[in-house]
Design a protein around this motif. Structure first.
Motif, PDB file in Angstrom:
ATOM      1  N   PRO A 143       8.393  16.610   6.371  1.00 54.03           N
ATOM      2  CA  PRO A 143       9.508  15.857   6.969  1.00 54.03           C
ATOM      3  C   PRO A 143       9.045  14.737   7.896  1.00 54.03           C
ATOM      4  O   PRO A 143       9.615  13.646   7.894  1.00 54.03           O
ATOM      5  CB  PRO A 143      10.284  16.927   7.738  1.00 54.03           C
ATOM      6  N   GLY A 144       7.993  14.982   8.658  1.00 57.15           N
ATOM      7  CA  GLY A 144       7.474  13.955   9.561  1.00 57.15           C
ATOM      8  C   GLY A 144       6.875  12.778   8.811  1.00 57.15           C
ATOM      9  O   GLY A 144       7.059  11.620   9.201  1.00 57.15           O
ATOM     10  N   VAL A 145       6.175  13.065   7.733  1.00 61.74           N
ATOM     11  CA  VAL A 145       5.575  12.000   6.919  1.00 61.74           C
ATOM     12  C   VAL A 145       6.673  11.177   6.262  1.00 61.74           C
ATOM     13  O   VAL A 145       6.630   9.943   6.268  1.00 61.74           O
ATOM     14  CB  VAL A 145       4.618  12.599   5.865  1.00 61.74           C
ATOM     15  N   ILE A 146       7.672  11.850   5.715  1.00 63.13           N
ATOM     16  CA  ILE A 146       8.786  11.146   5.067  1.00 63.13           C
ATOM     17  C   ILE A 146       9.514  10.254   6.070  1.00 63.13           C
ATOM     18  O   ILE A 146       9.933   9.144   5.737  1.00 63.13           O
ATOM     19  CB  ILE A 146       9.745  12.160   4.404  1.00 63.13           C
ATOM     20  N   GLY A 147       9.638  10.714   7.296  1.00 65.22           N
ATOM     21  CA  GLY A 147      10.342   9.960   8.329  1.00 65.22           C
ATOM     22  C   GLY A 147       9.687   8.658   8.722  1.00 65.22           C
ATOM     23  O   GLY A 147      10.296   7.830   9.405  1.00 65.22           O
ATOM     24  N   THR A 148       8.453   8.417   8.295  1.00 64.04           N
ATOM     25  CA  THR A 148       7.761   7.167   8.635  1.00 64.04           C
ATOM     26  C   THR A 148       7.873   6.109   7.544  1.00 64.04           C
ATOM     27  O   THR A 148       7.507   4.961   7.772  1.00 64.04           O
ATOM     28  CB  THR A 148       6.262   7.431   8.886  1.00 64.04           C
ATOM     29  N   ALA A 149       8.366   6.474   6.372  1.00 58.84           N
ATOM     30  CA  ALA A 149       8.366   5.564   5.221  1.00 58.84           C
ATOM     31  C   ALA A 149       9.512   4.560   5.247  1.00 58.84           C
ATOM     32  O   ALA A 149      10.659   4.926   5.500  1.00 58.84           O
ATOM     33  CB  ALA A 149       8.433   6.370   3.928  1.00 58.84           C
ATOM     34  N   PRO A 163       0.831  -1.207   0.000  1.00 61.64           N
ATOM     35  CA  PRO A 163       0.000   0.000   0.000  1.00 61.64           C
ATOM     36  C   PRO A 163       0.866   1.259   0.000  1.00 61.64           C
ATOM     37  O   PRO A 163       1.976   1.264   0.522  1.00 61.64           O
ATOM     38  CB  PRO A 163      -0.787  -0.106   1.304  1.00 61.64           C
ATOM     39  N   VAL A 164       0.336   2.319  -0.572  1.00 61.04           N
ATOM     40  CA  VAL A 164       1.130   3.528  -0.759  1.00 61.04           C
ATOM     41  C   VAL A 164       0.382   4.752  -0.234  1.00 61.04           C
ATOM     42  O   VAL A 164      -0.834   4.812  -0.271  1.00 61.04           O
ATOM     43  CB  VAL A 164       1.484   3.710  -2.259  1.00 61.04           C
ATOM     44  N   THR A 165       1.165   5.695   0.257  1.00 59.17           N
ATOM     45  CA  THR A 165       0.672   7.019   0.608  1.00 59.17           C
ATOM     46  C   THR A 165       1.307   7.978  -0.381  1.00 59.17           C
ATOM     47  O   THR A 165       2.496   7.860  -0.677  1.00 59.17           O
ATOM     48  CB  THR A 165       1.076   7.391   2.045  1.00 59.17           C
ATOM     49  N   ILE A 166       0.530   8.912  -0.891  1.00 56.84           N
ATOM     50  CA  ILE A 166       1.072   9.896  -1.813  1.00 56.84           C
ATOM     51  C   ILE A 166       0.954  11.268  -1.170  1.00 56.84           C
ATOM     52  O   ILE A 166      -0.023  11.568  -0.497  1.00 56.84           O
ATOM     53  CB  ILE A 166       0.365   9.832  -3.186  1.00 56.84           C
ATOM     54  N   CYS A 167       2.006  12.067  -1.320  1.00 57.96           N
ATOM     55  CA  CYS A 167       1.973  13.431  -0.812  1.00 57.96           C
ATOM     56  C   CYS A 167       2.705  14.333  -1.801  1.00 57.96           C
ATOM     57  O   CYS A 167       3.203  13.878  -2.824  1.00 57.96           O
ATOM     58  CB  CYS A 167       2.556  13.519   0.586  1.00 57.96           C
ATOM     59  N   HIS A 168       2.761  15.611  -1.496  1.00 56.84           N
ATOM     60  CA  HIS A 168       3.345  16.582  -2.420  1.00 56.84           C
ATOM     61  C   HIS A 168       4.090  17.650  -1.632  1.00 56.84           C
ATOM     62  O   HIS A 168       4.159  17.592  -0.399  1.00 56.84           O
ATOM     63  CB  HIS A 168       2.255  17.187  -3.312  1.00 56.84           C
ATOM     64  N   SER A 169       4.631  18.607  -2.331  1.00 60.88           N
ATOM     65  CA  SER A 169       5.479  19.618  -1.697  1.00 60.88           C
ATOM     66  C   SER A 169       4.756  20.455  -0.647  1.00 60.88           C
ATOM     67  O   SER A 169       5.383  20.990   0.257  1.00 60.88           O
ATOM     68  CB  SER A 169       6.077  20.543  -2.758  1.00 60.88           C
ATOM     69  N   LYS A 170       3.440  20.553  -0.711  1.00 63.92           N
ATOM     70  CA  LYS A 170       2.676  21.356   0.243  1.00 63.92           C
ATOM     71  C   LYS A 170       2.042  20.521   1.355  1.00 63.92           C
ATOM     72  O   LYS A 170       1.251  21.029   2.146  1.00 63.92           O
ATOM     73  CB  LYS A 170       1.572  22.131  -0.488  1.00 63.92           C
ATOM     74  N   THR A 171       2.380  19.244   1.437  1.00 63.46           N
ATOM     75  CA  THR A 171       1.841  18.381   2.484  1.00 63.46           C
ATOM     76  C   THR A 171       2.255  18.908   3.854  1.00 63.46           C
ATOM     77  O   THR A 171       3.417  19.244   4.070  1.00 63.46           O
ATOM     78  CB  THR A 171       2.348  16.940   2.304  1.00 63.46           C
ATOM     79  N   LYS A 172       1.293  18.965   4.763  1.00 63.44           N
ATOM     80  CA  LYS A 172       1.569  19.429   6.119  1.00 63.44           C
ATOM     81  C   LYS A 172       2.523  18.450   6.795  1.00 63.44           C
ATOM     82  O   LYS A 172       2.330  17.234   6.728  1.00 63.44           O
ATOM     83  CB  LYS A 172       0.249  19.505   6.894  1.00 63.44           C
ATOM     84  N   ASP A 173       3.563  18.965   7.421  1.00 62.77           N
ATOM     85  CA  ASP A 173       4.601  18.187   8.100  1.00 62.77           C
ATOM     86  C   ASP A 173       5.239  17.148   7.177  1.00 62.77           C
ATOM     87  O   ASP A 173       5.361  15.971   7.517  1.00 62.77           O
ATOM     88  CB  ASP A 173       4.061  17.516   9.361  1.00 62.77           C
TER      89      ASP A 173
END
Length: 76
Positions: free
Chosen positions: A41-47, A29-39
């Motif tokens: 760095p925090g989201v990236i840190g969970t991947a 399963p995948v999560t998609i986000c973009h440059s304006k995603t809130k937090d």
């Protein structure tokens, strides 16, 4: 437990096709986000698997990435 997969970038060339592959059961399963995603760095840190498809060099900082994560960059 399945690895968490994150795609940063929502383009029709890289970002969205990665999500469609997950929908067909070909990838975790995948999560998609973009440059304006809130937090972002925090989201990236969970991947566990990070696909950097944002189209901008140095947008994602190394310090944001979870130790041991697999990073796939589409930037040349």
């Amino acid at each position: 437990m399945e690895p968490t997969r994150l795609v940063v970038g929502r383009s029709n060339i890289v970002g969205k096709p990665n999500c469609r592959a997950a929908d067909r059961g070909l990838m975790p399963p995948v999560t998609i986000c973009h440059s304006k995603t809130k937090d972002l760095p925090g989201v990236i840190g969970t991947a566990d698997i990070l696909v950097a498809a944002i189209g901008k060099a140095e947008m994602i900082r190394g310090a944001w990435i979870k130790p041991g994560a697999t990073v796939i960059s589409t930037w040349e």
